[in-house]
Design a protein around this motif. Sequence first.
Motif, PDB file in Angstrom:
ATOM      1  N   PRO A 218      38.229  57.979  59.472  1.00 18.05           N
ATOM      2  CA  PRO A 218      38.177  56.535  59.761  1.00 18.05           C
ATOM      3  C   PRO A 218      38.818  55.674  58.671  1.00 18.05           C
ATOM      4  O   PRO A 218      39.343  54.598  58.961  1.00 18.05           O
ATOM      5  CB  PRO A 218      36.670  56.246  59.879  1.00 18.05           C
ATOM      6  CG  PRO A 218      36.074  57.550  60.264  1.00 18.05           C
ATOM      7  CD  PRO A 218      36.889  58.582  59.542  1.00 18.05           C
TER       8      PRO A 218
ATOM      9  N   GLU B 122      31.784  55.103  63.967  1.00 12.29           N
ATOM     10  CA  GLU B 122      33.027  55.156  64.724  1.00 12.29           C
ATOM     11  C   GLU B 122      32.756  55.193  66.226  1.00 12.29           C
ATOM     12  O   GLU B 122      32.012  56.027  66.729  1.00 12.29           O
ATOM     13  CB  GLU B 122      33.852  56.388  64.331  1.00 12.29           C
ATOM     14  CG  GLU B 122      35.230  56.402  64.960  1.00 12.29           C
ATOM     15  CD  GLU B 122      36.042  57.604  64.486  1.00 12.29           C
ATOM     16  OE1 GLU B 122      37.270  57.592  64.653  1.00 12.29           O
ATOM     17  OE2 GLU B 122      35.440  58.552  63.960  1.00 12.29           O
TER      18      GLU B 122
ATOM     19  N   PRO C 259      45.563  59.334  59.473  1.00 11.12           N
ATOM     20  CA  PRO C 259      44.354  60.121  59.744  1.00 11.12           C
ATOM     21  C   PRO C 259      44.560  61.623  59.565  1.00 11.12           C
ATOM     22  O   PRO C 259      43.618  62.347  59.234  1.00 11.12           O
ATOM     23  CB  PRO C 259      44.046  59.790  61.218  1.00 11.12           C
ATOM     24  CG  PRO C 259      44.696  58.467  61.456  1.00 11.12           C
ATOM     25  CD  PRO C 259      45.947  58.506  60.628  1.00 11.12           C
TER      26      PRO C 259
ATOM     27  N   LEU D  20      31.580  55.043  57.813  1.00  7.31           N
ATOM     28  CA  LEU D  20      32.516  54.718  58.879  1.00  7.31           C
ATOM     29  C   LEU D  20      32.503  55.776  59.977  1.00  7.31           C
ATOM     30  O   LEU D  20      32.605  55.458  61.166  1.00  7.31           O
ATOM     31  CB  LEU D  20      33.930  54.583  58.310  1.00  7.31           C
ATOM     32  CG  LEU D  20      34.189  53.369  57.427  1.00  7.31           C
ATOM     33  CD1 LEU D  20      35.581  53.456  56.813  1.00  7.31           C
ATOM     34  CD2 LEU D  20      34.038  52.076  58.217  1.00  7.31           C
ATOM     35  N   GLU D  21      32.363  57.047  59.590  1.00  7.27           N
ATOM     36  CA  GLU D  21      32.349  58.125  60.570  1.00  7.27           C
ATOM     37  C   GLU D  21      31.136  58.008  61.483  1.00  7.27           C
ATOM     38  O   GLU D  21      31.213  58.261  62.690  1.00  7.27           O
ATOM     39  CB  GLU D  21      32.347  59.472  59.847  1.00  7.27           C
ATOM     40  CG  GLU D  21      32.827  60.634  60.689  1.00  7.27           C
ATOM     41  CD  GLU D  21      31.693  61.343  61.380  1.00  7.27           C
ATOM     42  OE1 GLU D  21      31.978  62.124  62.301  1.00  7.27           O
ATOM     43  OE2 GLU D  21      30.525  61.134  60.997  1.00  7.27           O
TER      44      GLU D  21
ATOM     45  N   LYS E 198      35.945  44.928  58.598  1.00  9.89           N
ATOM     46  CA  LYS E 198      35.801  46.366  58.350  1.00  9.89           C
ATOM     47  C   LYS E 198      36.756  46.827  57.251  1.00  9.89           C
ATOM     48  O   LYS E 198      36.419  47.684  56.438  1.00  9.89           O
ATOM     49  CB  LYS E 198      36.080  47.147  59.631  1.00  9.89           C
ATOM     50  CG  LYS E 198      35.038  46.943  60.728  1.00  9.89           C
ATOM     51  CD  LYS E 198      35.371  47.788  61.943  1.00  9.89           C
ATOM     52  CE  LYS E 198      34.337  47.606  63.042  1.00  9.89           C
ATOM     53  NZ  LYS E 198      34.674  48.405  64.252  1.00  9.89           N
TER      54      LYS E 198
END
Length: 386
Positions: free
Chosen positions: A359, A206, A347, A202-203, A86
């Motif tokens: 993310p 998640e 974050p 990514l969001e 990732k």
Amino acid sequence: MITDGFSYLAILLLVGGAIRMLETSTKHRLFDYLPGVVALYFIVMLMATFGVWEQTDSVNATYSSVKGNLLPAMIFLMLLKGDLRKIIGLGPRMLLAFAVSATSIGIGFVVTYAAFKAWLPADAWKAFAALSGSWMGGTGNMAAIQGALSVPDTAMGYTLLMDSVDYALWVILLLALVPYAAAFNRWTRSDTAAIDRIGARLEAAEGADETPIDFTALVFLIGVALAASALSQTFAGLMPATSFFTGTTWAVLIATILGVVAAMTPMGRIAGSNEVANVMLYAIIGLIASRADFAGLAEAPLYVAAGLMVLAVHGLAMVGAAKLFRLDLFSCGIASLANIGGVASAPILAAAYSQLLIPIGVLMAMLGYIIGTGGGLLVGKILSLL
């Protein structure tokens, strides 16, 4: 006065739990600048200064056994969310920004130590190495280097002081720069379209592959972490030892490798690893602080000034790299805070730009966890030669 090892450990965990409870229940702004783990260190140090416990055979045995066995277990757990696949998916620009950030922090420590060493104690390089591990990764990496290099417990007070004061100033600066992102990006001629696409992807993904925290997960994580610790220490005993690569150093490095590998298996999707790792971190920080006292902090202003110089070198390098490689302010800021602040603050800065980018901040901070221990040990080796 406490003389029993179990009572000594119990009071340390009670203090850590109370501080964490206060931090989460009150949401007081004090904890924005004084993280719970730092507050724990100084409160326990105060207790040690006033002789709440005595260093009896029972207390000393508890200190050595618990700290030595929990340290590799904590390192293993804190790496379980750092799936390299990732992280690689963040793309070359984000990874370039992170590489420049980590490298410039290391250079900053070397330059600063060379400039300040005439006024510092002979073993101050160990405190600088521990902080470099924290500023490349997180507090867990700092604790790992403390164990690997046998950093004096009192010197860790300086490390945490620099980590708290200088880090707070750096966070404030990076947040203050957010409104100027468009102007900065025009100056560097950077393109943010790719960052926006990665953040959206990514969001959307998640939490999709993570199991819920439950009793089974927690028991398994504790068991596998302790097994990883035992395995790391066993293999460390088979490795060649030197004055720098001690048995603890090898155990820390082996636990790091095991954690990175395990993160790419289904084990990395089990929820709760960060929570269990933080419990172990609080215990380790409490143990370290229990051997320190305030009498050893007379040179605090000098260390804080040194930390500011490290940040100045790092900041100038990031601006130069941004102009040279056309990096945007978000990439530079997140890369910097992923190193210096870790998963607790990267974050927050990402959210100041866009909720979709959170993310990215998390993954960048996890990369810091992966390289923090090795990077800090490398900086320590260079500093020891100076």
